[in-house]
Design a protein around this motif. Structure first.
Motif, short mmCIF file in Angstrom:
data_model
loop_
_atom_site.label_atom_id
_atom_site.label_comp_id
_atom_site.label_asym_id
_atom_site.label_seq_id
_atom_site.Cartn_x
_atom_site.Cartn_y
_atom_site.Cartn_z
N LEU A 96 -2.97 2.75 -4.93
CA LEU A 96 -1.52 2.71 -4.78
C LEU A 96 -0.93 4.11 -4.61
O LEU A 96 0.01 4.30 -3.81
N THR A 97 -1.46 5.08 -5.31
CA THR A 97 -0.95 6.45 -5.14
C THR A 97 -1.31 7.02 -3.77
O THR A 97 -0.64 7.93 -3.28
N HIS A 98 -2.36 6.49 -3.15
CA HIS A 98 -2.72 6.93 -1.80
C HIS A 98 -1.70 6.43 -0.77
O HIS A 98 -1.41 7.13 0.21
N PHE A 99 -1.13 5.26 -1.00
CA PHE A 99 -0.20 4.68 -0.02
C PHE A 99 1.27 4.94 -0.34
O PHE A 99 2.11 4.85 0.56
N LYS A 100 1.62 5.23 -1.58
CA LYS A 100 3.04 5.34 -1.95
C LYS A 100 3.68 6.56 -1.31
O LYS A 100 3.02 7.56 -1.01
N LYS A 101 4.98 6.44 -1.09
CA LYS A 101 5.75 7.54 -0.51
C LYS A 101 5.99 8.59 -1.59
O LYS A 101 6.56 8.32 -2.64
N THR A 102 5.56 9.81 -1.32
CA THR A 102 5.61 10.86 -2.34
C THR A 102 7.03 11.24 -2.69
O THR A 102 7.33 11.59 -3.84
N ALA A 103 7.95 11.16 -1.74
CA ALA A 103 9.32 11.60 -1.99
C ALA A 103 10.01 10.77 -3.07
O ALA A 103 10.89 11.27 -3.79
N GLU A 104 9.63 9.50 -3.22
CA GLU A 104 10.27 8.65 -4.22
C GLU A 104 9.90 9.06 -5.64
O GLU A 104 10.65 8.78 -6.58
N PHE A 105 8.75 9.71 -5.81
CA PHE A 105 8.28 10.06 -7.16
C PHE A 105 8.50 11.53 -7.48
O PHE A 105 8.26 11.96 -8.60
N ALA A 115 -0.50 5.28 4.76
CA ALA A 115 -0.82 6.33 3.78
C ALA A 115 0.36 7.27 3.63
O ALA A 115 0.91 7.78 4.61
N LYS A 116 0.78 7.48 2.38
CA LYS A 116 1.86 8.40 2.00
C LYS A 116 3.20 8.05 2.64
O LYS A 116 4.10 8.90 2.70
N ASP A 117 3.33 6.81 3.13
CA ASP A 117 4.57 6.44 3.81
C ASP A 117 4.96 4.99 3.50
O ASP A 117 5.51 4.29 4.34
N THR A 118 4.66 4.51 2.28
CA THR A 118 4.98 3.14 1.88
C THR A 118 5.93 3.19 0.69
O THR A 118 5.59 3.75 -0.35
N ASN A 119 7.13 2.62 0.88
CA ASN A 119 8.09 2.66 -0.22
C ASN A 119 7.71 1.67 -1.32
O ASN A 119 6.83 0.83 -1.15
N LEU A 120 8.40 1.77 -2.44
CA LEU A 120 8.02 1.00 -3.62
C LEU A 120 8.27 -0.50 -3.42
O LEU A 120 7.48 -1.34 -3.90
N THR A 121 9.34 -0.85 -2.72
CA THR A 121 9.59 -2.27 -2.46
C THR A 121 8.48 -2.89 -1.63
O THR A 121 8.04 -4.02 -1.88
N GLN A 122 7.98 -2.15 -0.65
CA GLN A 122 6.89 -2.65 0.17
C GLN A 122 5.60 -2.75 -0.63
O GLN A 122 4.80 -3.67 -0.43
#
Length: 461
Positions: free
Chosen positions: A7-16, A350-357
């Motif tokens: 999940l950390t591989h796919f999540k958008k870093t800017a949100e965290f 990768a690194k571009d998936t928001n939390l809702t997605q």
């Protein structure tokens, strides 16, 4: 831990990495809930393989002191825990995670994380009342007498009825996604492997791709300073990326060894074809058993009685094949799910998936994986009956539902497989004989067979 890393591989870093501490805390809590849900989905996928392999291990070592911990009670407990956590995640945790990330607190209340928690809990309770009311109305329309009793018997009738509906929805999703995924597995796997050079001059094709890539690069570098300024730059960039990807793939094919190029691709394709045909044959055999024997219907059992007899007529080899087929069907269903036009927008990047997605992906994977044991047993892939609450679904004992489900799966898979194989062979022959370079005004179906044969013979010479 593995699910968290995925999940950390796919999540958008800017949100965290936001400066707002409150938003960062909410996003972290939601990510932990998604991690738990994804790990439950993985456990649901491994339920049947672990149960089948445990039975074979106890058959192989019946009196081993080191295998005394492996028994039916342990496996039964695992099934119950996975059933409990999967429904807990679907009904409470994932809706709460979505409401928690979207909430801002009630108007007039003090801002903070707890204000968001209160709003998310209230929304979750309202959603639960709405869903339970819809389920009760549906049960009242079907069974008027039982619906009144269900209000006083929430745990024994109401919730299993709701779970049965969720399971039926997941099994229907598997019915639609798995045949399409089985046909897509050939193209997806083929894109990852190096194809053999069948009547193809790869040096000529690579030179053309390099010239085209250089031409597009010059157009992009000119920008607004030349006559190319009237072109759509975004479309030009996409075309450049496509040509560049094609050039990289051609270079990989040129550098590949003869063994990798001429042996690896055919073996993998034959393995995929063998697994798919084996699935269809087992489903057809299960249809015949349904017509002749009522015991072939999926049902639940209280005690698995591990170590008594093999669940396959071919012994340990058959059990290993069952495990491979179950995992292959799950992988195919995931490929078919993300390849369909309806759910392709959920495909994580990768690194571009928001939390809702991410929440939507976890819910989808949990629905598919929690229905996998019922799906495999309904199709006759395995003879291991369902344990615990998995065997309490209302529609499992209906002969017509199970029979129609098997027939639809066999028909859809056979049709998808025939279409994929025929189109793939036609596409490779057209590419091999160079007919893909014909202008669009020329219909390839009108090309005479003698011209095609002459073109092929000239290339061979």
């Amino acid at each position: 831990m593995v699910c968290y890393l995925v999940l950390t591989h796919f999540k958008k870093t800017a949100e965290f990495l936001t400066d707002d501490i409150e938003d960062a805390t909410v996003n972290k809590i939601a990510l932990w809930l998604c991690t738990f849900t994804l790990s439950v989905a993985v456990c649901a996928v491994l339920l049947l393989p672990i149960s089948i392999l445990s039975n074979e291990v106890l058959l192989t070592f019946p009196h081993s002191y080191y295998m005394q911990w492996l028994n039916g009670s342990l496996i039964h407990g695992l099934w119950n825990l996975v059933f409990l956590f999967s429904n807990l995640s679907l009904v409470f945790l994932m809706p709460f995670a979505y409401f928690f990330t979207e909430s801002e607190g009630f108007a007039g209340s003090k801002k903070g994380v707890m204000a968001r928690v209160y709003e998310a809990v209230v929304l979750l309770l309202l959603l639960a009342l709405l869903v339970l009311g819809i389920v009760w109305v549906a049960s009242a329309l079907l069974h008027d007498n039982i619906a009144r009793k269900s209000l006083y018997d929430l745990w024994e009738y109401y919730l299993p009825y709701l779970y049965s509906g969720i399971s039926l929805f997941g099994v229907l999703m598997l019915l639609l996604c798995t045949p399409f995924g089985l046909s897509r597995m050939f193209s997806v796997t083929g894109s990852l492997l190096v194809k053999p050079r069948l009547l193809e001059d790869i040096e000529d094709t690579l030179s053309c791709s390099m010239f085209e890539e250089n031409s597009l690069r010059r157009k992009l570098n000119c920008g607004n300073k030349s006559c190319w300024s009237k072109l759509n730059m975004e479309a030009l960039r996409q075309e450049y990326q496509t040509v560049r990807t094609k050039r990289v793939a051609l270079e990989m094919r040129r550098k590949a060894s003869p063994w990798q190029r001429n042996l690896g691709y055919p073996l993998v394709m034959m393995a995929l074809l063998a697994l798919t045909v084996m699935c269809v044959l087992m489903v057809c055999f299960n249809v015949l058993e349904l017509l002749l024997d009522e015991t072939a219907l999926p049902r639940g059992m209280e005690d698995p009685h591990l170590g008594m007899a093999s669940f396959s007529m071919f012994g340990s080899l058959g059990a290993a094949v069952q495990v491979v087929l179950i995992l292959y069907l799950m992988l195919s269903s995931v490929v078919g799910f993300y390849s369909s036009s309806l759910f392709s927008g959920l495909l994580p990047r990768a690194k571009d998936t928001n939390l809702t997605q991410i929440i939507a992906n976890c819910v989808s994977l949990l629905i598919l994986s929690s229905a996998l044991p019922v799906f495999s047993r309904t199709l006759g892939i395995t003879r291991f009956d369902l344990l615990g609450d998995f065997g309490r679904y209302n529609w499992l004992g209906n002969f017509y539902v199970v029979f129609l489900y098997n027939m639809m799966f066999a028909g859809l898979t056979s049709a998808s497989l025939i279409k994929t194989v025929t189109w793939a062979v036609q596409r490779e022959l057209i590419r091999a004989f160079g007919l893909h370079r014909l202008p669009l005004t020329v219909s390839r179906s009108t090309v005479p067979f003698r011209l095609l044969l002459a073109s092929g013979l000239s290339k061979i010479q």
